[in-house]
Design a protein around this motif. Sequence first.
Motif, PDB file in Angstrom:
ATOM      1  N   ARG A 127      -3.683  -0.592  -2.413  1.00 38.10           N
ATOM      2  CA  ARG A 127      -3.870   0.715  -3.006  1.00 38.10           C
ATOM      3  C   ARG A 127      -2.494   1.326  -3.309  1.00 38.10           C
ATOM      4  N   PHE A 128      -2.306   1.632  -4.584  1.00 36.69           N
ATOM      5  CA  PHE A 128      -1.016   2.142  -5.050  1.00 36.69           C
ATOM      6  C   PHE A 128      -1.255   2.980  -6.295  1.00 36.69           C
ATOM      7  N   ARG A 129      -0.242   3.677  -6.684  1.00 32.08           N
ATOM      8  CA  ARG A 129      -0.322   4.527  -7.865  1.00 32.08           C
ATOM      9  C   ARG A 129       0.619   3.987  -8.936  1.00 32.08           C
ATOM     10  N   VAL A 130       0.254   4.221 -10.193  1.00 30.24           N
ATOM     11  CA  VAL A 130       1.022   3.680 -11.324  1.00 30.24           C
ATOM     12  C   VAL A 130       1.440   4.828 -12.232  1.00 30.24           C
ATOM     13  N   ILE A 131       2.710   4.815 -12.619  1.00 30.76           N
ATOM     14  CA  ILE A 131       3.240   5.751 -13.612  1.00 30.76           C
ATOM     15  C   ILE A 131       3.589   4.940 -14.863  1.00 30.76           C
ATOM     16  N   VAL A 132       2.949   5.254 -15.943  1.00 24.90           N
ATOM     17  CA  VAL A 132       3.189   4.558 -17.215  1.00 24.90           C
ATOM     18  C   VAL A 132       4.047   5.461 -18.091  1.00 24.90           C
ATOM     19  N   VAL A 133       5.240   4.985 -18.429  1.00 27.33           N
ATOM     20  CA  VAL A 133       6.144   5.701 -19.315  1.00 27.33           C
ATOM     21  C   VAL A 133       6.018   5.094 -20.706  1.00 27.33           C
ATOM     22  N   ASP A 134       5.865   5.936 -21.690  1.00 29.57           N
ATOM     23  CA  ASP A 134       5.612   5.441 -23.055  1.00 29.57           C
ATOM     24  C   ASP A 134       6.543   6.140 -24.040  1.00 29.57           C
ATOM     25  N   SER A 135       6.593   5.633 -25.243  1.00 32.69           N
ATOM     26  CA  SER A 135       7.442   6.207 -26.288  1.00 32.69           C
ATOM     27  C   SER A 135       6.825   5.919 -27.648  1.00 32.69           C
ATOM     28  N   ARG A 136       7.274   6.670 -28.613  1.00 34.67           N
ATOM     29  CA  ARG A 136       6.873   6.456 -29.990  1.00 34.67           C
ATOM     30  C   ARG A 136       7.653   5.273 -30.551  1.00 34.67           C
ATOM     31  N   PRO A 137       7.184   4.689 -31.667  1.00 31.96           N
ATOM     32  CA  PRO A 137       5.979   5.055 -32.418  1.00 31.96           C
ATOM     33  C   PRO A 137       4.744   4.226 -32.069  1.00 31.96           C
TER      34      PRO A 137
ATOM     35  N   ASP B 208       0.840  -1.199   0.000  1.00 25.39           N
ATOM     36  CA  ASP B 208       0.000   0.000   0.000  1.00 25.39           C
ATOM     37  C   ASP B 208       0.876   1.251   0.000  1.00 25.39           C
ATOM     38  N   GLY B 209       0.468   2.205  -0.814  1.00 23.08           N
ATOM     39  CA  GLY B 209       1.189   3.466  -0.902  1.00 23.08           C
ATOM     40  C   GLY B 209       2.361   3.444  -1.872  1.00 23.08           C
ATOM     41  N   ASP B 210       2.614   2.332  -2.498  1.00 24.72           N
ATOM     42  CA  ASP B 210       3.711   2.257  -3.473  1.00 24.72           C
ATOM     43  C   ASP B 210       3.361   3.046  -4.729  1.00 24.72           C
ATOM     44  N   VAL B 211       4.387   3.500  -5.386  1.00 28.58           N
ATOM     45  CA  VAL B 211       4.257   4.123  -6.707  1.00 28.58           C
ATOM     46  C   VAL B 211       5.023   3.234  -7.677  1.00 28.58           C
ATOM     47  N   ILE B 212       4.292   2.532  -8.496  1.00 24.38           N
ATOM     48  CA  ILE B 212       4.884   1.552  -9.418  1.00 24.38           C
ATOM     49  C   ILE B 212       5.079   2.234 -10.774  1.00 24.38           C
ATOM     50  N   LEU B 213       6.302   2.212 -11.242  1.00 25.41           N
ATOM     51  CA  LEU B 213       6.605   2.764 -12.559  1.00 25.41           C
ATOM     52  C   LEU B 213       6.853   1.603 -13.538  1.00 25.41           C
ATOM     53  N   THR B 214       6.274   1.688 -14.686  1.00 35.87           N
ATOM     54  CA  THR B 214       6.461   0.665 -15.719  1.00 35.87           C
ATOM     55  C   THR B 214       6.623   1.336 -17.068  1.00 35.87           C
ATOM     56  N   PHE B 215       7.166   0.576 -18.009  1.00 38.81           N
ATOM     57  CA  PHE B 215       7.449   1.138 -19.337  1.00 38.81           C
ATOM     58  C   PHE B 215       6.670   0.371 -20.391  1.00 38.81           C
ATOM     59  N   ALA B 216       6.070   1.124 -21.316  1.00 42.66           N
ATOM     60  CA  ALA B 216       5.303   0.534 -22.433  1.00 42.66           C
ATOM     61  C   ALA B 216       4.203  -0.371 -21.881  1.00 42.66           C
ATOM     62  N   LYS B 217       4.053  -1.547 -22.513  1.00 47.07           N
ATOM     63  CA  LYS B 217       2.982  -2.461 -22.076  1.00 47.07           C
ATOM     64  C   LYS B 217       3.504  -3.882 -22.068  1.00 47.07           C
ATOM     65  N   SER B 218       3.432  -4.493 -20.909  1.00 43.92           N
ATOM     66  CA  SER B 218       3.771  -5.908 -20.756  1.00 43.92           C
ATOM     67  C   SER B 218       2.555  -6.640 -20.212  1.00 43.92           C
ATOM     68  N   SER B 219       2.203  -7.728 -20.838  1.00 44.06           N
ATOM     69  CA  SER B 219       0.999  -8.451 -20.422  1.00 44.06           C
ATOM     70  C   SER B 219       1.146  -9.007 -19.006  1.00 44.06           C
ATOM     71  N   ILE B 220       2.348  -9.475 -18.669  1.00 42.18           N
ATOM     72  CA  ILE B 220       2.534 -10.048 -17.330  1.00 42.18           C
ATOM     73  C   ILE B 220       2.537  -8.947 -16.264  1.00 42.18           C
ATOM     74  N   VAL B 221       3.088  -7.773 -16.571  1.00 41.57           N
ATOM     75  CA  VAL B 221       3.053  -6.656 -15.621  1.00 41.57           C
ATOM     76  C   VAL B 221       1.626  -6.158 -15.462  1.00 41.57           C
TER      77      VAL B 221
ATOM     78  N   LEU C 299     -10.258   0.370 -14.381  1.00 40.79           N
ATOM     79  CA  LEU C 299     -10.486  -0.390 -13.152  1.00 40.79           C
ATOM     80  C   LEU C 299     -10.553   0.499 -11.930  1.00 40.79           C
ATOM     81  N   GLY C 300     -10.126   1.749 -12.039  1.00 42.65           N
ATOM     82  CA  GLY C 300     -10.163   2.665 -10.923  1.00 42.65           C
ATOM     83  C   GLY C 300      -8.807   2.994 -10.344  1.00 42.65           C
ATOM     84  N   LEU C 301      -7.717   2.517 -10.930  1.00 42.40           N
ATOM     85  CA  LEU C 301      -6.393   2.839 -10.427  1.00 42.40           C
ATOM     86  C   LEU C 301      -6.025   4.270 -10.779  1.00 42.40           C
ATOM     87  N   GLU C 302      -5.200   4.861  -9.943  1.00 49.62           N
ATOM     88  CA  GLU C 302      -4.671   6.195 -10.223  1.00 49.62           C
ATOM     89  C   GLU C 302      -3.456   6.034 -11.135  1.00 49.62           C
TER      90      GLU C 302
END
Length: 503
Positions: A336-346, A310-323, A360-363
């Motif tokens: 309850r945690f927050r997610v930062i999604v880092v993305d890139s082109r293209p 609880d209270g974690d801020v999870i950072l992930t990159f692009a999209k991984s099905s297992i993540v 789903l209701g996640l921040e």
Amino acid sequence: MAPSATPNDNLGSTLATDNPSDIDAKTQIISVVPPAVQNKSTAVNGAIQKEKPAEKQDTGKLSNAELKKRAKAEKAAKRAEAKQQPPEASKTKRRPSKGDEKKDIRKQGSAVQGQSQTGGSSKQHKRTESISGNAQKPFQLKPAIGQATAASTEPKKENKNVQLFAHLYGNPRRTTIAGTSKDVHPAVLSLGLQMSSYTVCGSNARCVATLIAFKRVIKSYSTPPGNSLPRHLTTHLSSQIDYLVSCRPLSISMGNAIRWLKLEISTIDPDTPESEAKSDLCSSIDNFIRERITVADQVIVTTAMERIHDGDVILTFAKSSIVQKTLIQAYREGKRFRVIVVDSRPLFEGKNLARALADLGLEVQYILTHALSHVITDATKVFLGAHAMMSNGRLYSRVGTALVAMMAKKADIPVIVCCESVKFTDRVALDSIVNNEIAPSHELIPQSDPPSSLTKWLDVPNLQLLNLMYDVTPSDFIHLVITEHGSLPPSSVPVVHRLSTNT
């Protein structure tokens, strides 16, 4: 002592021995020759008299001294002829060969006297050029050389490939089914186009889709007469694989699955009925998908979910099905945690992940890679997916992953990689240059209105676009690798790979 004979005396003695009719003709020729010419052409007249048809001697009976004397006379005749010719004619005349000189001495001698009357025009051997003042013909190869020079001056088409990655450029991706072999199954045709257009994207999705398509190929397969199923089915699958490679290079998981399937086919007893053999192969494919991917993902999700609090801020990159499965399961467990999604082109794969989590209701906070340095300090953990884990413990994943891991390492944030053992390989990667996949460059051009300045990048000189698909993350940036066999450091990857392939 008798006085020395003058040129006129020599001519008179020569005329005295001739026939009367010849004397009259020669008298007319001599009468018009000026005295200066007579003095200079003594040797010429002597050569002419020796070459008369009526007194022509057999050269086979001449001694060496006489042959040398005769050759000197021929050279003297040639010099005299050159002096009597006009300057223009002497420049354009082609030098005759020695064979022509010996055969045409008589004609050349007569030309010396005829030039004083006709202004230097005479006949030569049929192989020689005319000396009547005509211009020399141009060399035949000159037009061809001129054309080649003009072609070489044309601007060459600029090579738009980046030379450092020149070894990775191959045939362009197939986007249509035109020209495909008739042996390719319709299910494989459809799958190839879906992978080429990124409709089916992701290592696990591509692997599962390939095995399902091969199931349909096996079900519709019939062994030709005179062949056995273990031998011919492998050849039949090769044409399907070649088509998939032409659409997009195989992933590591696809390569491992195909090697496993070929091994299963080779172990079939040739005496086994065809229907039974095909049924066993389809069952084996279902078991492989269930054990190596479906169940493995469930085990990894359970293990990785324990790392989220609880209270974690999870950072992930692009999209991984297992993540994505891990984050969704942790949220459903009440964390309850927050997610930062880092993305890139293209591809902007992170958009789909951010949308699914937000529904789903996640921040969720969505950023691009250029803003990574501003949000990395807010994160408590970094979860990354994998395209493959190399034998030296390095991570081979979507391009930009190495940047995220490096920034997290600098900020002292643990980097956790979720990866199935089917993605492990015995290959060693030190960089992302030797082995990689290059996507079409036009994918980097944004589709906007008004058109982007890169729309006509092919016409811009010295401009090259590079669209790499993957990069390599050093093992020093990775804190933990979670697999279905448990959590382990990157250095244990080759051990797990050896155990998983031997079972």
